[in-house]
Design an enzyme around this catalytic site. Sequence first.
Site, PDB file in Angstrom:
ATOM      1  NE  ARG A  64      66.563   6.486 -55.561  1.00 26.82           N
ATOM      2  CZ  ARG A  64      67.733   6.645 -56.178  1.00 26.82           C
ATOM      3  NH1 ARG A  64      68.589   7.570 -55.748  1.00 26.82           N
ATOM      4  NH2 ARG A  64      68.066   5.900 -57.206  1.00 26.82           N
ATOM      5  CE  LYS A 163      66.367   6.837 -60.696  1.00 29.89           C
ATOM      6  NZ  LYS A 163      66.945   7.862 -61.548  1.00 29.89           N
ATOM      7  CD  GLU A 196      69.331  16.141 -59.125  1.00 28.55           C
ATOM      8  OE1 GLU A 196      69.863  15.111 -58.694  1.00 28.55           O
ATOM      9  OE2 GLU A 196      68.100  16.312 -59.168  1.00 28.55           O
TER      10      GLU A 196
HETATM   11  N1  PMP Z   1      70.138  12.793 -59.907  1.00 29.25           N
HETATM   12  C1  PMP Z   1      69.267  12.424 -60.858  1.00 29.25           C
HETATM   13  C2  PMP Z   1      68.343  13.430 -61.428  1.00 29.25           C
HETATM   14  C3  PMP Z   1      69.225  11.083 -61.279  1.00 29.25           C
HETATM   15  O1  PMP Z   1      68.355  10.693 -62.223  1.00 29.25           O
HETATM   16  C4  PMP Z   1      70.115  10.151 -60.715  1.00 29.25           C
HETATM   17  C5  PMP Z   1      70.080   8.699 -61.116  1.00 29.25           C
HETATM   18  N2  PMP Z   1      70.395   8.484 -62.455  1.00 29.25           N
HETATM   19  C6  PMP Z   1      71.038  10.599 -59.756  1.00 29.25           C
HETATM   20  C7  PMP Z   1      71.000  11.924 -59.366  1.00 29.25           C
HETATM   21  C8  PMP Z   1      72.026   9.664 -59.128  1.00 29.25           C
HETATM   22  O2  PMP Z   1      71.365   8.772 -58.250  1.00 29.25           O
HETATM   23  P1  PMP Z   1      71.913   7.300 -58.000  1.00 29.25           P
HETATM   24  O3  PMP Z   1      73.291   7.435 -57.484  1.00 29.25           O
HETATM   25  O4  PMP Z   1      70.972   6.710 -57.000  1.00 29.25           O
HETATM   26  O5  PMP Z   1      71.875   6.592 -59.300  1.00 29.25           O
END
Ligand code: PMP
Length: 299
Positions: A64, A163, A196
């Site tokens: 990622r 990210k 989200e």
């Molecule tokens: N959405 C956002 C905006 C995030 O920053 C994160 C990670 N903190 C997630 C979803 C969850 O992703 P992951 O399970 O890979 O930590």
Amino acid sequence: MHFDHPNPWAPRQDLKVWLNGRLVPVAEAAINVFDHGLLYGDGVFEGLRAYGGRVFRLDRHLKRLEDGARAIRLDLPMTRAEFAAAIDETLQANRVVDGYIRLVVTRGVGYLGLTPTRTANPSVFIIADQIELYPRELYEKGLEVISASVMRNHPNALSPRIKSLNYLNNILAKIEAADAGVLEAIMYNHVGFVAECTGDNIFLVRDGTVQTPPIHAGVLEGITRNAAIELLRRRQVCVQEMDLTRSDLYVADECFLTGTAAEVIPVTKIDGRPIGDGRPGPLTVRLIRDFRELVNQEK
Ligand code: PMP
């Protein structure tokens, strides 16, 4: 002027930070003011988790990171093996066996001006420490969240799939949560569908079926989200990636969030409305257990 308030959130002083190839004491772990990561939020990062000394799904996190770097035309200065070795080194130097890891790659030091080509070397740093995102009891009681009025970034603006170091969009929603006296906020996308939370993906349960927004709704493809989908399908639970509205959330039987730091956490109240009977539902409770088992198996 106020520059010298005591900082109760300061990192512990014995922490060692991996910075551009060297482990340095936290007091020396400083970023140049001309680093474009700082000046413009120009860079990418990952939040990872170590269980029993092993990083959970490291390859997927690094993939990622590579995809995000590619999307912003940033050439990563390290290979996947080099990132993995640096993370291990940081964990060991800080004696972190179970903990959280922050891996950051910035565009590097340049001068004023947006032009990314006017930077020489990307900066890389890694922090490893113990963290607790939510108090333990919330995993039994469930979390209360609100709907944020600020919408998630448009996918054709700064794609939520990246990210990136620019988290202001999410921070604005987090401020709304804090103003409402809760810990998380749900963000909606430019057409009004659920996207989200500020740092977690969101799921709901309705009549035994699990539903979550698709990636094209403008969400980060969470590593924990994908692990949860895998675990649910292994239990023959139907998981649908579909557009969801605010009222879908209000009439859900259960709701939960997933994220590296949060793992799987139940949501029992949204905008002051109890979800289901106001307690974590059976599907969520089983998933929390299955997730803990999964991380134990993979360590
Ligand atoms: N959405 C956002 C905006 C995030 O920053 C994160 C990670 N903190 C997630 C979803 C969850 O992703 P992951 O399970 O890979 O930590």
